[in-house]
Design a protein around this motif. Structure first.
Motif, PDB file in Angstrom:
ATOM      1  N   GLU A 120       0.872  -1.180   0.099  1.00 43.36           N
ATOM      2  CA  GLU A 120      -0.033  -0.020   0.013  1.00 43.36           C
ATOM      3  C   GLU A 120       0.793   1.326  -0.016  1.00 43.36           C
ATOM      4  OE1 GLU A 120      -3.482   1.349  -0.819  1.00 43.36           O
ATOM      5  OE2 GLU A 120      -3.258  -0.970  -0.203  1.00 43.36           O
ATOM      6  N   LEU A 121       1.731   1.230   0.831  1.00 46.73           N
ATOM      7  CA  LEU A 121       2.950   2.624   0.698  1.00 46.73           C
ATOM      8  C   LEU A 121       3.424   2.615  -0.479  1.00 46.73           C
ATOM      9  CD1 LEU A 121       4.845   2.117   4.000  1.00 46.73           C
ATOM     10  CD2 LEU A 121       3.168   3.877   3.473  1.00 46.73           C
ATOM     11  N   ARG A 122       3.781   1.480  -1.277  1.00 48.85           N
ATOM     12  CA  ARG A 122       4.444   1.588  -2.639  1.00 48.85           C
ATOM     13  C   ARG A 122       3.416   2.228  -3.685  1.00 48.85           C
ATOM     14  NH1 ARG A 122       6.681  -3.010  -1.054  1.00 48.85           N
ATOM     15  NH2 ARG A 122       5.262  -4.355  -1.890  1.00 48.85           N
ATOM     16  N   ASN A 123       2.344   1.735  -3.393  1.00 47.32           N
ATOM     17  CA  ASN A 123       1.285   2.416  -4.535  1.00 47.32           C
ATOM     18  C   ASN A 123       0.897   3.855  -4.121  1.00 47.32           C
ATOM     19  OD1 ASN A 123       0.603  -0.261  -5.527  1.00 47.32           O
ATOM     20  ND2 ASN A 123      -1.323  -0.722  -4.068  1.00 47.32           N
ATOM     21  N   LEU A 124       1.010   4.349  -2.803  1.00 49.34           N
ATOM     22  CA  LEU A 124       0.738   5.467  -2.413  1.00 49.34           C
ATOM     23  C   LEU A 124       1.834   6.374  -3.089  1.00 49.34           C
ATOM     24  CD1 LEU A 124      -0.948   5.299   1.150  1.00 49.34           C
ATOM     25  CD2 LEU A 124      -1.940   5.967  -1.144  1.00 49.34           C
ATOM     26  N   GLU A 125       2.833   5.776  -3.114  1.00 49.87           N
ATOM     27  CA  GLU A 125       4.348   6.565  -3.347  1.00 49.87           C
ATOM     28  C   GLU A 125       4.031   6.739  -5.045  1.00 49.87           C
ATOM     29  OE1 GLU A 125       6.804   8.076  -1.938  1.00 49.87           O
ATOM     30  OE2 GLU A 125       5.837   7.711  -0.052  1.00 49.87           O
ATOM     31  N   GLU A 126       3.592   5.727  -5.934  1.00 54.10           N
ATOM     32  CA  GLU A 126       3.339   5.773  -7.050  1.00 54.10           C
ATOM     33  C   GLU A 126       2.278   6.820  -7.621  1.00 54.10           C
ATOM     34  OE1 GLU A 126       2.352   2.066  -8.822  1.00 54.10           O
ATOM     35  OE2 GLU A 126       4.505   1.205  -8.147  1.00 54.10           O
ATOM     36  N   THR A 127       1.158   6.924  -6.575  1.00 58.83           N
ATOM     37  CA  THR A 127       0.355   7.720  -6.711  1.00 58.83           C
ATOM     38  C   THR A 127       0.567   9.304  -6.649  1.00 58.83           C
ATOM     39  OG1 THR A 127      -1.434   6.355  -6.047  1.00 58.83           O
ATOM     40  CG2 THR A 127      -2.217   8.495  -5.928  1.00 58.83           C
ATOM     41  N   ARG A 128       1.618   9.523  -5.482  1.00 62.19           N
ATOM     42  CA  ARG A 128       2.033  10.479  -5.421  1.00 62.19           C
ATOM     43  C   ARG A 128       2.938  11.224  -6.516  1.00 62.19           C
ATOM     44  NH1 ARG A 128       6.063  10.445  -0.545  1.00 62.19           N
ATOM     45  NH2 ARG A 128       4.199  10.652   1.006  1.00 62.19           N
ATOM     46  N   ALA A 129       3.648  10.356  -6.880  1.00 62.26           N
ATOM     47  CA  ALA A 129       4.425  10.577  -8.125  1.00 62.26           C
ATOM     48  C   ALA A 129       3.600  11.023  -9.485  1.00 62.26           C
ATOM     49  CB  ALA A 129       5.552   9.533  -8.360  1.00 62.26           C
ATOM     50  N   LYS A 130       2.553  10.391  -9.425  1.00 64.51           N
ATOM     51  CA  LYS A 130       1.681  10.531 -10.638  1.00 64.51           C
ATOM     52  C   LYS A 130       1.160  11.890 -10.485  1.00 64.51           C
ATOM     53  CE  LYS A 130      -2.558   8.486 -12.607  1.00 64.51           C
ATOM     54  NZ  LYS A 130      -3.438   7.331 -12.602  1.00 64.51           N
ATOM     55  N   LEU A 131       0.481  12.153  -9.285  1.00 67.34           N
ATOM     56  CA  LEU A 131      -0.302  13.539  -9.030  1.00 67.34           C
ATOM     57  C   LEU A 131       0.749  14.668  -9.373  1.00 67.34           C
ATOM     58  CD1 LEU A 131      -2.627  12.745  -6.260  1.00 67.34           C
ATOM     59  CD2 LEU A 131      -3.176  12.838  -8.734  1.00 67.34           C
ATOM     60  N   ALA A 132       2.131  14.498  -9.205  1.00 65.96           N
ATOM     61  CA  ALA A 132       3.116  15.407  -9.077  1.00 65.96           C
ATOM     62  C   ALA A 132       3.350  15.635 -10.749  1.00 65.96           C
ATOM     63  CB  ALA A 132       4.347  15.138  -8.371  1.00 65.96           C
ATOM     64  N   GLN A 133       2.968  14.993 -11.650  1.00 66.55           N
ATOM     65  CA  GLN A 133       3.245  15.173 -13.051  1.00 66.55           C
ATOM     66  C   GLN A 133       2.497  16.509 -13.514  1.00 66.55           C
ATOM     67  OE1 GLN A 133       1.415  11.821 -15.116  1.00 66.55           O
ATOM     68  NE2 GLN A 133       3.486  10.294 -14.360  1.00 66.55           N
ATOM     69  N   PRO A 134       3.013  16.860 -14.516  1.00 64.70           N
ATOM     70  CA  PRO A 134       2.713  18.455 -15.167  1.00 64.70           C
ATOM     71  C   PRO A 134       1.293  18.414 -15.293  1.00 64.70           C
ATOM     72  CG  PRO A 134       4.909  17.886 -16.072  1.00 64.70           C
ATOM     73  CD  PRO A 134       4.618  16.624 -15.364  1.00 64.70           C
ATOM     74  N   ARG A 135       0.828  17.427 -16.048  1.00 67.38           N
ATOM     75  CA  ARG A 135      -0.693  17.190 -16.635  1.00 67.38           C
ATOM     76  C   ARG A 135      -1.479  17.379 -15.507  1.00 67.38           C
ATOM     77  NH1 ARG A 135      -2.521  11.036 -18.075  1.00 67.38           N
ATOM     78  NH2 ARG A 135      -1.733  10.068 -16.076  1.00 67.38           N
ATOM     79  N   PHE A 136      -1.294  17.042 -14.053  1.00 70.41           N
ATOM     80  CA  PHE A 136      -2.206  17.383 -13.053  1.00 70.41           C
ATOM     81  C   PHE A 136      -2.134  18.468 -12.244  1.00 70.41           C
ATOM     82  CE2 PHE A 136      -1.975  12.440 -13.300  1.00 70.41           C
ATOM     83  CZ  PHE A 136      -3.526  12.268 -13.918  1.00 70.41           C
ATOM     84  N   GLN A 137      -0.807  19.375 -12.561  1.00 73.05           N
ATOM     85  CA  GLN A 137      -0.674  20.509 -12.024  1.00 73.05           C
ATOM     86  C   GLN A 137      -1.833  21.566 -11.824  1.00 73.05           C
ATOM     87  OE1 GLN A 137       1.778  20.947  -9.971  1.00 73.05           O
ATOM     88  NE2 GLN A 137       2.694  19.299 -10.507  1.00 73.05           N
ATOM     89  N   GLY A 138      -2.208  21.721 -10.876  1.00 74.85           N
ATOM     90  CA  GLY A 138      -3.321  22.829 -10.720  1.00 74.85           C
ATOM     91  C   GLY A 138      -4.705  22.158 -10.777  1.00 74.85           C
ATOM     92  N   GLN A 139      -4.802  20.960 -11.098  1.00 74.90           N
ATOM     93  CA  GLN A 139      -6.078  19.957 -11.165  1.00 74.90           C
ATOM     94  C   GLN A 139      -6.316  19.226  -9.648  1.00 74.90           C
ATOM     95  OE1 GLN A 139      -6.238  17.464 -14.465  1.00 74.90           O
ATOM     96  NE2 GLN A 139      -5.865  19.190 -15.897  1.00 74.90           N
TER      97      GLN A 139
END
Length: 190
Positions: A120-139
């Motif tokens: 679960e921690l690994r999945n959340l780390e992947e989610t954190r990295a995904k949400l830090a991508q430029p396409r999600f900035q501000g969303q």
């Protein structure tokens, strides 16, 4: 070319519908796992995690299909996918947070809980990295990012007190039998 574009569109639309259906099922399983937590039952959490993995696989497949058909006119479906992907990610973060928030500090955890919760921690780390991508900035709302960080902290504390599976790898080898099996059937002479 028209047939191919229509076929690709139908495939991606089918994947988006399947994503939506799988997400609804994941939410239902998350709610059931949360209810079962009150009775110290962890099996339904496994069902929730398996469904989340199915959703993640479907997201990856849909993303792959959309990436493969760059020349096709699928911009509306790409936009819908990105919206749905963000919504699913936020929903799964909230469901995970709600599950771990209901876990009491003095709750008895089953043997192997550490191995159950570490992915679960690994999945959340992947989610954190995904949400830090430029396409999600501000969303992504700041509250979701805060919930994500809070969930990582909660899981870390739970893992610290969770028992792990026994490690039998250092156990000595089993003793060799003293007698051979073929001699066991002979009558004893007195």
């Amino acid at each position: 070319m028209v047939w191919r574009a229509k076929n690709v569109r139908q495939e991606v639309e089918g994947l988006l519908l399947a994503l939506e259906r799988q997400a609804r099922e994941a939410v239902g399983l998350a709610e059931r796992a949360q209810r079962d937590m009150d009775d110290d039952r962890f099996a339904s959490y496994g069902d929730f995690r398996r469904k989340v993995e199915e959703v993640r696989a479907l997201v990856a497949l849909t993303e792959d299909r959309l990436r493969a058909y760059v020349g096709e006119k699928l911009d509306d479906l790409r936009t819908e996918f990105e919206r749905m992907d963000l919504l699913l990610t936020v929903m799964l973060v909230k469901a995970t947070r709600n599950y771990f928030a209901t876990m009491k500090d003095d709750q008895v955890l089953p043997i192997g809980a550490r191995e159950l919760f570490e992915p679960e921690l690994r999945n959340l780390e992947e989610t954190r990295a995904k949400l830090a991508q430029p396409r999600f900035q501000g969303q992504v709302p700041d509250t979701v990012l805060a919930e994500l960080e809070e969930t990582v902290g909660m899981i870390g504390k739970i893992i610290a007190r969770a028992p792990s599976l026994p490690d039998f790898s250092d156990a000595p080898a089993a003793p060799k039998p003293v007698r051979r099996l073929r001699t066991l059937g002979r009558p004893i002479r007195t």
